[in-house]
Design a protein around this motif. Structure first.
Motif, PDB file in Angstrom:
ATOM      1  N   LEU A 170       7.986 -19.641  19.068  1.00  0.00           N
ATOM      2  CA  LEU A 170       9.469 -20.282  19.196  1.00  0.00           C
ATOM      3  C   LEU A 170       9.396 -21.760  18.740  1.00  0.00           C
ATOM      4  CD1 LEU A 170      10.733 -18.497  22.200  1.00  0.00           C
ATOM      5  CD2 LEU A 170      11.519 -18.120  20.122  1.00  0.00           C
ATOM      6  N   ILE A 171       8.478 -22.529  19.088  1.00  0.00           N
ATOM      7  CA  ILE A 171       8.156 -24.144  18.895  1.00  0.00           C
ATOM      8  C   ILE A 171       8.235 -24.295  17.392  1.00  0.00           C
ATOM      9  CG2 ILE A 171       7.076 -26.228  19.435  1.00  0.00           C
ATOM     10  CD1 ILE A 171       6.483 -25.270  22.337  1.00  0.00           C
ATOM     11  N   SER A 172       7.130 -23.456  16.780  1.00  0.00           N
ATOM     12  CA  SER A 172       6.856 -23.760  15.346  1.00  0.00           C
ATOM     13  C   SER A 172       8.172 -23.327  14.499  1.00  0.00           C
ATOM     14  CB  SER A 172       5.743 -22.920  14.925  1.00  0.00           C
ATOM     15  OG  SER A 172       5.654 -21.486  15.435  1.00  0.00           O
ATOM     16  N   PHE A 173       8.587 -22.122  14.933  1.00  0.00           N
ATOM     17  CA  PHE A 173       9.823 -21.538  14.142  1.00  0.00           C
ATOM     18  C   PHE A 173      10.911 -22.541  14.128  1.00  0.00           C
ATOM     19  CE2 PHE A 173      13.670 -19.361  13.861  1.00  0.00           C
ATOM     20  CZ  PHE A 173      13.669 -18.684  12.485  1.00  0.00           C
ATOM     21  N   THR A 174      11.238 -23.260  15.162  1.00  0.00           N
ATOM     22  CA  THR A 174      12.216 -24.284  15.441  1.00  0.00           C
ATOM     23  C   THR A 174      11.957 -25.455  14.672  1.00  0.00           C
ATOM     24  OG1 THR A 174      12.774 -23.555  17.900  1.00  0.00           O
ATOM     25  CG2 THR A 174      13.537 -25.623  17.156  1.00  0.00           C
ATOM     26  N   CYS A 175      10.629 -25.805  14.663  1.00  0.00           N
ATOM     27  CA  CYS A 175      10.349 -27.071  13.697  1.00  0.00           C
ATOM     28  C   CYS A 175      10.247 -26.702  12.334  1.00  0.00           C
ATOM     29  CB  CYS A 175       8.720 -27.567  14.318  1.00  0.00           C
ATOM     30  SG  CYS A 175       8.594 -28.301  15.914  1.00  0.00           S
ATOM     31  N   ALA A 176       9.955 -25.407  11.909  1.00  0.00           N
ATOM     32  CA  ALA A 176       9.911 -25.153  10.565  1.00  0.00           C
ATOM     33  C   ALA A 176      11.468 -25.195   9.912  1.00  0.00           C
ATOM     34  CB  ALA A 176       9.394 -23.769  10.277  1.00  0.00           C
ATOM     35  N   VAL A 177      12.500 -24.524  10.840  1.00  0.00           N
ATOM     36  CA  VAL A 177      13.915 -24.565  10.762  1.00  0.00           C
ATOM     37  C   VAL A 177      14.326 -25.906  10.277  1.00  0.00           C
ATOM     38  CG1 VAL A 177      16.125 -23.945  11.191  1.00  0.00           C
ATOM     39  CG2 VAL A 177      14.026 -22.219  11.666  1.00  0.00           C
ATOM     40  N   THR A 178      13.832 -26.982  11.262  1.00  0.00           N
ATOM     41  CA  THR A 178      14.175 -28.272  11.026  1.00  0.00           C
ATOM     42  C   THR A 178      13.617 -28.829   9.971  1.00  0.00           C
ATOM     43  OG1 THR A 178      14.094 -28.616  13.622  1.00  0.00           O
ATOM     44  CG2 THR A 178      14.205 -30.535  12.177  1.00  0.00           C
ATOM     45  N   GLY A 179      12.364 -28.868   9.359  1.00  0.00           N
ATOM     46  CA  GLY A 179      12.037 -29.166   8.203  1.00  0.00           C
ATOM     47  C   GLY A 179      12.816 -28.579   7.014  1.00  0.00           C
ATOM     48  N   TRP A 180      13.294 -27.467   7.018  1.00  0.00           N
ATOM     49  CA  TRP A 180      13.896 -26.727   6.279  1.00  0.00           C
ATOM     50  C   TRP A 180      15.226 -27.549   5.841  1.00  0.00           C
ATOM     51  CZ3 TRP A 180      17.950 -22.590   6.557  1.00  0.00           C
ATOM     52  CH2 TRP A 180      18.328 -22.103   5.404  1.00  0.00           C
ATOM     53  N   ILE A 181      15.973 -27.903   6.986  1.00  0.00           N
ATOM     54  CA  ILE A 181      17.278 -28.462   6.961  1.00  0.00           C
ATOM     55  C   ILE A 181      16.909 -29.892   6.548  1.00  0.00           C
ATOM     56  CG2 ILE A 181      19.087 -29.197   8.461  1.00  0.00           C
ATOM     57  CD1 ILE A 181      18.799 -26.941  10.285  1.00  0.00           C
ATOM     58  N   MET A 182      15.892 -30.662   6.676  1.00  0.00           N
ATOM     59  CA  MET A 182      15.528 -31.807   6.125  1.00  0.00           C
ATOM     60  C   MET A 182      15.225 -31.609   4.642  1.00  0.00           C
ATOM     61  SD  MET A 182      12.956 -33.211   9.206  1.00  0.00           S
ATOM     62  CE  MET A 182      12.525 -34.578   8.272  1.00  0.00           C
ATOM     63  N   ALA A 183      14.674 -30.760   4.223  1.00  0.00           N
ATOM     64  CA  ALA A 183      14.460 -30.435   2.710  1.00  0.00           C
ATOM     65  C   ALA A 183      16.038 -30.459   2.075  1.00  0.00           C
ATOM     66  CB  ALA A 183      13.785 -29.107   2.522  1.00  0.00           C
ATOM     67  N   ILE A 184      16.790 -29.621   2.671  1.00  0.00           N
ATOM     68  CA  ILE A 184      18.217 -29.677   2.060  1.00  0.00           C
ATOM     69  C   ILE A 184      18.687 -30.966   2.024  1.00  0.00           C
ATOM     70  CG2 ILE A 184      20.324 -28.444   2.466  1.00  0.00           C
ATOM     71  CD1 ILE A 184      19.061 -26.242   3.821  1.00  0.00           C
ATOM     72  N   ALA A 185      18.708 -31.679   3.047  1.00  0.00           N
ATOM     73  CA  ALA A 185      19.309 -33.005   3.034  1.00  0.00           C
ATOM     74  C   ALA A 185      18.661 -33.875   1.852  1.00  0.00           C
ATOM     75  CB  ALA A 185      19.068 -33.583   4.253  1.00  0.00           C
ATOM     76  N   VAL A 186      17.254 -33.709   1.816  1.00  0.00           N
ATOM     77  CA  VAL A 186      16.602 -34.542   0.746  1.00  0.00           C
ATOM     78  C   VAL A 186      17.049 -34.227  -0.553  1.00  0.00           C
ATOM     79  CG1 VAL A 186      14.392 -34.898  -0.434  1.00  0.00           C
ATOM     80  CG2 VAL A 186      14.605 -34.900   2.118  1.00  0.00           C
ATOM     81  N   THR A 187      17.328 -32.871  -0.720  1.00  0.00           N
ATOM     82  CA  THR A 187      17.739 -32.421  -2.252  1.00  0.00           C
ATOM     83  C   THR A 187      19.233 -33.019  -2.372  1.00  0.00           C
ATOM     84  OG1 THR A 187      16.630 -30.310  -1.640  1.00  0.00           O
ATOM     85  CG2 THR A 187      18.449 -30.347  -3.541  1.00  0.00           C
ATOM     86  N   ALA A 188      20.150 -33.194  -1.343  1.00  0.00           N
ATOM     87  CA  ALA A 188      21.541 -33.556  -1.809  1.00  0.00           C
ATOM     88  C   ALA A 188      21.621 -35.090  -1.716  1.00  0.00           C
ATOM     89  CB  ALA A 188      22.226 -33.178  -0.646  1.00  0.00           C
ATOM     90  N   LEU A 189      20.819 -36.068  -1.311  1.00  0.00           N
ATOM     91  CA  LEU A 189      20.942 -37.458  -0.791  1.00  0.00           C
ATOM     92  C   LEU A 189      20.412 -38.003  -2.382  1.00  0.00           C
ATOM     93  CD1 LEU A 189      19.084 -38.109   2.449  1.00  0.00           C
ATOM     94  CD2 LEU A 189      21.481 -38.200   1.834  1.00  0.00           C
ATOM     95  N   GLN A 202      14.976 -43.940   0.743  1.00  0.00           N
ATOM     96  CA  GLN A 202      14.972 -43.216   2.104  1.00  0.00           C
ATOM     97  C   GLN A 202      14.907 -41.460   1.957  1.00  0.00           C
ATOM     98  OE1 GLN A 202      17.372 -45.021   1.251  1.00  0.00           O
ATOM     99  NE2 GLN A 202      17.865 -46.693   2.731  1.00  0.00           N
ATOM    100  N   ALA A 203      15.028 -40.964   0.730  1.00  0.00           N
ATOM    101  CA  ALA A 203      14.930 -39.614   0.604  1.00  0.00           C
ATOM    102  C   ALA A 203      13.569 -39.260   0.243  1.00  0.00           C
ATOM    103  CB  ALA A 203      15.579 -38.982  -0.525  1.00  0.00           C
ATOM    104  N   ILE A 204      12.760 -40.210  -0.085  1.00  0.00           N
ATOM    105  CA  ILE A 204      11.371 -39.885  -0.241  1.00  0.00           C
ATOM    106  C   ILE A 204      10.553 -39.968   0.829  1.00  0.00           C
ATOM    107  CG2 ILE A 204       9.196 -40.948  -1.287  1.00  0.00           C
ATOM    108  CD1 ILE A 204      11.142 -39.996  -3.515  1.00  0.00           C
ATOM    109  N   TYR A 205      10.614 -40.759   1.973  1.00  0.00           N
ATOM    110  CA  TYR A 205      10.061 -40.591   3.192  1.00  0.00           C
ATOM    111  C   TYR A 205      10.601 -39.448   3.877  1.00  0.00           C
ATOM    112  CZ  TYR A 205       9.032 -45.362   1.939  1.00  0.00           C
ATOM    113  OH  TYR A 205       8.534 -46.585   1.455  1.00  0.00           O
ATOM    114  N   LEU A 206      11.872 -39.130   3.911  1.00  0.00           N
ATOM    115  CA  LEU A 206      12.298 -37.941   4.574  1.00  0.00           C
ATOM    116  C   LEU A 206      11.827 -36.628   3.877  1.00  0.00           C
ATOM    117  CD1 LEU A 206      14.207 -37.054   6.854  1.00  0.00           C
ATOM    118  CD2 LEU A 206      16.101 -36.717   4.945  1.00  0.00           C
ATOM    119  N   GLY A 207      11.575 -36.702   2.597  1.00  0.00           N
ATOM    120  CA  GLY A 207      10.950 -35.494   2.123  1.00  0.00           C
ATOM    121  C   GLY A 207       9.430 -35.294   2.363  1.00  0.00           C
ATOM    122  N   TRP A 208       8.770 -36.648   2.599  1.00  0.00           N
ATOM    123  CA  TRP A 208       7.482 -36.443   2.995  1.00  0.00           C
ATOM    124  C   TRP A 208       7.396 -35.977   4.376  1.00  0.00           C
ATOM    125  CZ3 TRP A 208       6.011 -41.669   0.665  1.00  0.00           C
ATOM    126  CH2 TRP A 208       5.547 -41.681  -0.463  1.00  0.00           C
TER     127      TRP A 208
END
Length: 227
Positions: free
Chosen positions: A8-27, A163-169
């Motif tokens: 559950l913890i790893s899945f929640t963190c992975a979903v958070t990383g996926w949402i961050m990747a979507i934000a990086v794509t749009a920024l 900022q998008a570069i650091y968020l993407g990393w």
């Protein structure tokens, strides 16, 4: 219970990383204006993303414009578009597959082998999603650094990391670590190909072999006389 909590913890963190990747794509803050030389004080800041470039003024106004031609873009921007879109799709696929393989769900019934295989596939997909985010972000950062230290590039065209570069990393690291943890929560395989149970059975490898039954002979039977 421990493996279920880790999933559950790893899945929640992975979903958070996926949402961050979507934000990086749009920024649009992949590349920002470099304040060097006589450009320390300026009334506007330029942002360059993979879809548009924006001009932000100190008065609070911002104007953005999408790129007119895709083929006229630099190779790193073209690759970033393709890989980030692929990362978003793979992230959605990873979330779907991982949900089916988690122990807290009823997918695949009580078949532990099938659920472990599905969870392992979801973890691997999350790792691949992180790689798809890491490659374009690192490529763009390398291009920015090379242009910044290149004396042939005019000062007005020099850029710094946005900022998008650091968020993407950060998103790539979260996705890869979460995928690795999710894959490691699968039940271990024994030599015979069966899953190790939650209890430890008694080992009969070193126990003495049972004695074979003694044959029944006529000498051991009492003699009776029959008329």
């Amino acid at each position: 219970m421990v493996n279920t909590g880790m999933q559950l913890i790893s899945f929640t963190c992975a979903v958070t990383g996926w949402i961050m990747a979507i934000a990086v794509t749009a920024l649009p803050q992949w590349k920002v204006s470099a304040f060097i030389g006589n450009n320390i004080l300026t009334s506007e800041i330029k942002w360059e993303g993979i879809w548009m470039n924006c001009v932000y003024q100190t008065t609070g106004h911002m104007q953005c414009k999408t790129y007119d031609s895709m083929l006229a873009l630099p190779p790193d921007i073209q690759a970033a578009r393709a890989l980030m879109c692929l990362a978003i799709f793979m992230g959605w696929l990873s979330c779907t597959v991982s949900c089916c393989g988690m122990k807290c769900t009823t997918c695949a019934g009580d078949d532990r082998r099938a659920k472990a295989g599905i969870a392992l596939a979801g973890g691997i997909l999350f790792i691949l999603t992180g790689l798809c985010v890491l490659i374009p972000v690192s490529w763009t950062a390398n291009t920015v650094v090379q242009d910044f230290y290149n004396s042939n590039v005019p000062i007005m065209h020099k850029r710094e990391l946005g900022q998008a570069i650091y968020l993407g990393w950060a998103a790539a690291v979260i996705l890869m670590i979460s995928g690795a943890v999710l894959s490691s929560t699968c039940p271990l395989m024994e030599r015979g190909g069966r899953y190790r149970r939650g209890y430890i059975g008694r080992s009969f490898a070193n126990s003495p072999a049972p004695e074979p039954p003694k044959p029944i002979t006529s000498n051991n039977l009492p003699m009776k006389e029959y008329v």
